[in-house]
Design a protein around this motif. Structure first.
Motif, PDB file in Angstrom:
ATOM      1  N   ASP A   1       0.732   1.196  12.884  1.00 12.59           N
ATOM      2  CA  ASP A   1       0.456  -0.156  13.370  1.00 12.59           C
ATOM      3  C   ASP A   1      -1.036  -0.429  13.489  1.00 12.59           C
ATOM      4  O   ASP A   1      -1.467  -1.583  13.438  1.00 12.59           O
TER       5      ASP A   1
ATOM      6  N   ILE B   1      -1.880  -1.818  10.165  1.00 10.48           N
ATOM      7  CA  ILE B   1      -1.202  -3.054   9.798  1.00 10.48           C
ATOM      8  C   ILE B   1      -1.924  -4.232  10.443  1.00 10.48           C
ATOM      9  O   ILE B   1      -2.301  -4.166  11.615  1.00 10.48           O
TER      10      ILE B   1
ATOM     11  N   TYR C   1       1.329  -8.737  11.625  1.00 11.06           N
ATOM     12  CA  TYR C   1       2.551  -8.077  11.139  1.00 11.06           C
ATOM     13  C   TYR C   1       2.874  -6.798  11.899  1.00 11.06           C
ATOM     14  O   TYR C   1       3.725  -6.026  11.469  1.00 11.06           O
ATOM     15  N   ARG C   2       2.217  -6.544  13.036  1.00 14.27           N
ATOM     16  CA  ARG C   2       2.424  -5.281  13.735  1.00 14.27           C
ATOM     17  C   ARG C   2       3.786  -5.172  14.409  1.00 14.27           C
ATOM     18  O   ARG C   2       4.195  -4.079  14.793  1.00 14.27           O
TER      19      ARG C   2
ATOM     20  N   THR D   1       5.811 -10.868   2.867  1.00 20.31           N
ATOM     21  CA  THR D   1       4.918  -9.844   3.410  1.00 20.31           C
ATOM     22  C   THR D   1       5.477  -9.282   4.712  1.00 20.31           C
ATOM     23  O   THR D   1       5.358  -8.080   4.976  1.00 20.31           O
ATOM     24  N   HIS D   2       6.091 -10.120   5.517  1.00 21.30           N
ATOM     25  CA  HIS D   2       6.722  -9.681   6.760  1.00 21.30           C
ATOM     26  C   HIS D   2       7.785  -8.620   6.468  1.00 21.30           C
ATOM     27  O   HIS D   2       7.846  -7.577   7.137  1.00 21.30           O
TER      28      HIS D   2
ATOM     29  N   TYR E   1       6.056  -5.185   5.253  1.00 24.96           N
ATOM     30  CA  TYR E   1       5.553  -4.372   6.355  1.00 24.96           C
ATOM     31  C   TYR E   1       6.698  -3.880   7.240  1.00 24.96           C
ATOM     32  O   TYR E   1       6.666  -2.762   7.769  1.00 24.96           O
TER      33      TYR E   1
ATOM     34  N   ARG F   1       7.583   0.006   8.480  1.00 26.83           N
ATOM     35  CA  ARG F   1       7.796   0.357   9.877  1.00 26.83           C
ATOM     36  C   ARG F   1       9.197   0.940  10.095  1.00 26.83           C
ATOM     37  O   ARG F   1       9.380   1.846  10.910  1.00 26.83           O
TER      38      ARG F   1
ATOM     39  N   LYS G   1      -1.451  -0.453   0.998  1.00 22.63           N
ATOM     40  CA  LYS G   1      -1.106  -1.842   0.718  1.00 22.63           C
ATOM     41  C   LYS G   1      -2.287  -2.521   0.038  1.00 22.63           C
ATOM     42  O   LYS G   1      -3.440  -2.371   0.462  1.00 22.63           O
TER      43      LYS G   1
END
Length: 233
Positions: free
Chosen positions: A52, A55, A59-60, A107-108, A111, A115, A128
């Motif tokens: 994170d 990131i 988007y974390r 993109t969400h 990522y 995760r 990325k």
């Protein structure tokens, strides 16, 4: 004869009479827990927290909640292999092509997939980039080895290529894209591609050879819906 109380009080007051250097030892003992606690607070406690930090803040907290994206995460997890420490590490596996209009959440989901893998205990190194960043990194720059950067992208266990096809297409960009895609296709390295291009336009924008490899190596996800970035009154 009784002892002199004054001597006792003097000894109580004089630190030199009860183990010389006690102040220094006491200070060191007190400092150890505080220093360790502060150091521990600065360190990420899990690999997910460590990821994170890499990131972007927006988007974390990304979650891969699309059914086809979660299925891909499961496939890659099952294909992982045990490392020296016993934890599963990312290995060969399918890639993922996420298509959709601007603001549909591509993109969400990308990522979120990273995760989810980490939260599931899969060890992985990941990079990325965007198509624009990929091409910019390959333009001649003094003191920078673009070839080394390209090889890092080619060999990375998990790669995200965001906005594929967004840059203006030229023979040079087409050749670079093909080189990257072909290497990851041949070595079956999991890659997440996102693009605004409809599936029918990928061949025109990226070329026949790149489109053919993407069609075979990727699970495809189509996101629909309005632009999430735009707020209505």
């Amino acid at each position: 004869m009784t002892s002199t109380p004054t001597a006792v009080r003097t000894a109580d007051r004089d630190p030199k009479l009860i183990g010389g250097g006690w102040r220094e030892r006491f200070a060191r003992i007190q400092a150890v827990p505080t220093t360790a606690a502060e150091h521990e607070a600065d360190q990420p406690s899990t690999v997910l927290e460590l990821a994170d930090r890499r990131i972007p803040p927006r988007y974390r907290l990304a979650v891969a909640d699309h059914p086809e994206v979660t299925t891909w995460v499961q496939q890659v997890t099952l294909a992982s292999r045990r490392g020296p420490g016993g934890a599963p590490g990312i290995a060969q596996g399918p890639s993922l092509l996420i298509t959709g209009s601007t603001g549909s959440g591509k993109t969400h989901q990308a990522y979120g997939a990273v995760r989810s893998l980490l939260a599931g205990g899969v060890r992985l190194r990941w990079i990325k980039t965007t198509a624009e960043e990929l091409y910019a990194a390959q333009r001649p720059r003094q003191g920078v080895d673009g070839e080394q950067e390209m090889r890092a992208l080619m060999a990375c266990p998990l790669l995200i290529v965001d906005d594929l096809g967004a840059a203006k297409a030229t023979e040079w960009t087409e050749a670079l894209t093909l080189r990257l895609v072909n290497h990851r296709y041949e070595y079956m390295l999991p890659t997440i591609f996102t693009t605004n291009l409809p599936l029918g336009d990928i061949r025109t924008a990226l070329g026949d050879r790149t489109a053919s490899r993407l069609a075979e190596m990727c699970e495809r996800v189509i996101l629909t819906g309005p632009d999430r970035r735009r707020r209505t009154a």
